[in-house]
Design an enzyme around this catalytic site. Structure first.
Site, PDB file in Angstrom:
ATOM      1  N   ASP A  20      -2.094  10.488  -4.692  1.00 57.40           N
ATOM      2  CA  ASP A  20      -2.800  11.523  -5.447  1.00 57.40           C
ATOM      3  C   ASP A  20      -3.541  12.504  -4.555  1.00 57.40           C
ATOM      4  O   ASP A  20      -3.792  12.237  -3.380  1.00 57.40           O
ATOM      5  CB  ASP A  20      -3.843  10.873  -6.361  1.00 57.40           C
ATOM      6  N   LYS A  61       2.134   7.667   8.364  1.00 56.45           N
ATOM      7  CA  LYS A  61       1.952   9.010   8.926  1.00 56.45           C
ATOM      8  C   LYS A  61       2.082   8.984  10.426  1.00 56.45           C
ATOM      9  O   LYS A  61       1.485   8.128  11.088  1.00 56.45           O
ATOM     10  CB  LYS A  61       0.564   9.541   8.566  1.00 56.45           C
ATOM     11  N   ASP A  72      -2.479   5.863   7.263  1.00 60.71           N
ATOM     12  CA  ASP A  72      -2.839   7.101   7.956  1.00 60.71           C
ATOM     13  C   ASP A  72      -3.612   6.704   9.222  1.00 60.71           C
ATOM     14  O   ASP A  72      -3.042   6.592  10.299  1.00 60.71           O
ATOM     15  CB  ASP A  72      -3.662   7.976   7.003  1.00 60.71           C
ATOM     16  N   VAL A  80       0.388  14.311   1.501  1.00 60.67           N
ATOM     17  CA  VAL A  80       1.496  14.215   0.536  1.00 60.67           C
ATOM     18  C   VAL A  80       1.018  13.606  -0.782  1.00 60.67           C
ATOM     19  O   VAL A  80       0.023  12.875  -0.812  1.00 60.67           O
ATOM     20  CB  VAL A  80       2.671  13.373   1.101  1.00 60.67           C
ATOM     21  N   GLU A  93       0.854  -1.189   0.000  1.00 62.29           N
ATOM     22  CA  GLU A  93       0.000   0.000   0.000  1.00 62.29           C
ATOM     23  C   GLU A  93       0.887   1.236   0.000  1.00 62.29           C
ATOM     24  O   GLU A  93       2.049   1.189   0.426  1.00 62.29           O
ATOM     25  CB  GLU A  93      -0.917  -0.075   1.248  1.00 62.29           C
TER      26      GLU A  93
HETATM   27  P1  IMP Z   1      -6.114   5.067   6.098  1.00 60.73           P
HETATM   28  O1  IMP Z   1      -7.189   4.027   5.905  1.00 60.73           O
HETATM   29  O2  IMP Z   1      -6.590   6.229   6.894  1.00 60.73           O
HETATM   30  O3  IMP Z   1      -4.823   4.491   6.626  1.00 60.73           O
HETATM   31  O4  IMP Z   1      -5.872   5.703   4.686  1.00 60.73           O
HETATM   32  C1  IMP Z   1      -5.156   5.107   3.721  1.00 60.73           C
HETATM   33  C2  IMP Z   1      -5.522   5.620   2.341  1.00 60.73           C
HETATM   34  O5  IMP Z   1      -5.840   7.016   2.344  1.00 60.73           O
HETATM   35  C3  IMP Z   1      -4.318   5.477   1.436  1.00 60.73           C
HETATM   36  O6  IMP Z   1      -4.415   4.306   0.699  1.00 60.73           O
HETATM   37  C4  IMP Z   1      -4.404   6.701   0.541  1.00 60.73           C
HETATM   38  O7  IMP Z   1      -5.131   6.387  -0.610  1.00 60.73           O
HETATM   39  C5  IMP Z   1      -5.174   7.721   1.320  1.00 60.73           C
HETATM   40  N1  IMP Z   1      -4.289   8.721   1.939  1.00 60.73           N
HETATM   41  C6  IMP Z   1      -4.035   8.886   3.255  1.00 60.73           C
HETATM   42  N2  IMP Z   1      -3.178   9.897   3.450  1.00 60.73           N
HETATM   43  C7  IMP Z   1      -2.867  10.367   2.227  1.00 60.73           C
HETATM   44  C8  IMP Z   1      -1.990  11.408   1.778  1.00 60.73           C
HETATM   45  O8  IMP Z   1      -1.301  12.113   2.536  1.00 60.73           O
HETATM   46  N3  IMP Z   1      -1.924  11.588   0.423  1.00 60.73           N
HETATM   47  C9  IMP Z   1      -2.634  10.837  -0.470  1.00 60.73           C
HETATM   48  N4  IMP Z   1      -3.456   9.856  -0.079  1.00 60.73           N
HETATM   49  C10 IMP Z   1      -3.573   9.624   1.258  1.00 60.73           C
HETATM   50 MG    MG Z   2      -4.581   4.283  -1.536  1.00 63.76          MG
END
Ligand code: IMP
Ligand code: MG
Length: 185
Positions: free
Chosen positions: A162, A133, A105, A156, A101
């Site tokens: 993206d 992050k 985040d 980012v 991945e």
């Molecule tokens: P999580 O489920 O909150 O860990 O989010 C993960 C997904 O959110 C990643 O696969 C990204 O597609 C998107 N994402 C989270 N932070 C960023 C960022 O800073 N830039 C671009 N996409 C992000």
């Molecule tokens: Mg993603």
């Protein structure tokens, strides 16, 4: 590259060369860890696509490739929906899966993917992310097994990541300042 009016590129966090070097280190660790085992590398589209193609070419094992798409961010910088597989899961019963991945985040996306794979009877699941992050551990989601770089809590883009489908093809990883960030330079 033309910049979207609603977002401007800020500091470069990692150059193409820094990414390439770290990707080779991760690939070498993965090669050691999966010696003598079968391995399915499963890319979470679209953000991991450059990372996937670079890292797998340095994993010195006969890997299989699979691709999944998980919806979370709908064109914004905040998660809006529960994660879900858009096209279901490939048949990976009994296999060792390495999920690749772009970034962790909250960890919710990867937590969801890992649980779904375990429910589908995989032999093992490990997780490899390019970026983690700051604070992701305290957000209650998934903890990756392999991390390229830890970054501050900023949005980012680049090297697959993206903002509203843009900036994926930047060869580096850079901070995106958005209008309303209070960073209107
Ligand atoms: P999580 O489920 O909150 O860990 O989010 C993960 C997904 O959110 C990643 O696969 C990204 O597609 C998107 N994402 C989270 N932070 C960023 C960022 O800073 N830039 C671009 N996409 C992000
Ligand atoms: Mg993603």
């Amino acid at each position: 590259m033309n910049i979207d009016p609603s977002g401007s590129l800020g500091e470069i966090l990692f150059t193409e060369e820094q990414i390439a070097s770290r990707v080779r280190e991760l690939a070498s660790q993965i090669t050691q860890d999966y010696q003598g085992k079968s391995l399915v590398v499963m890319s979470v589209l679209k953000g991991s696509v450059f990372f996937l193609t670079d890292i797998t070419r340095h994993i010195d094992l006969p890997v299989e490739l699979e691709f999944v798409k998980i919806s979370t961010y709908k064109g914004t910088t905040q998660p809006q929906v529960q994660p879900r597989f858009e096209h279901g899961l490939p048949w990976v019963h009994g296999k060792n899966v390495l999920l690749v991945e772009d970034i962790v985040d909250t960890g919710e996306t990867l937590h969801y993917a890992r649980e779904a794979l375990l429910q589908n009877g995989v032999a093992s699941v490990r997780i490899c992310v390019l970026l983690a992050k700051e604070g992701y551990q305290s957000r209650g989601g998934c903890v990756p097994d392999y991390i390229g770089f830890c970054i501050p809590n900023l949005f980012v883009v680049g090297y697959g990541l993206d903002y509203q489908e843009r900036f994926r093809n930047l060869p580096c990883v850079a901070v995106l300042h958005q209008s309303g960030d209070g960073e209107s330079k």
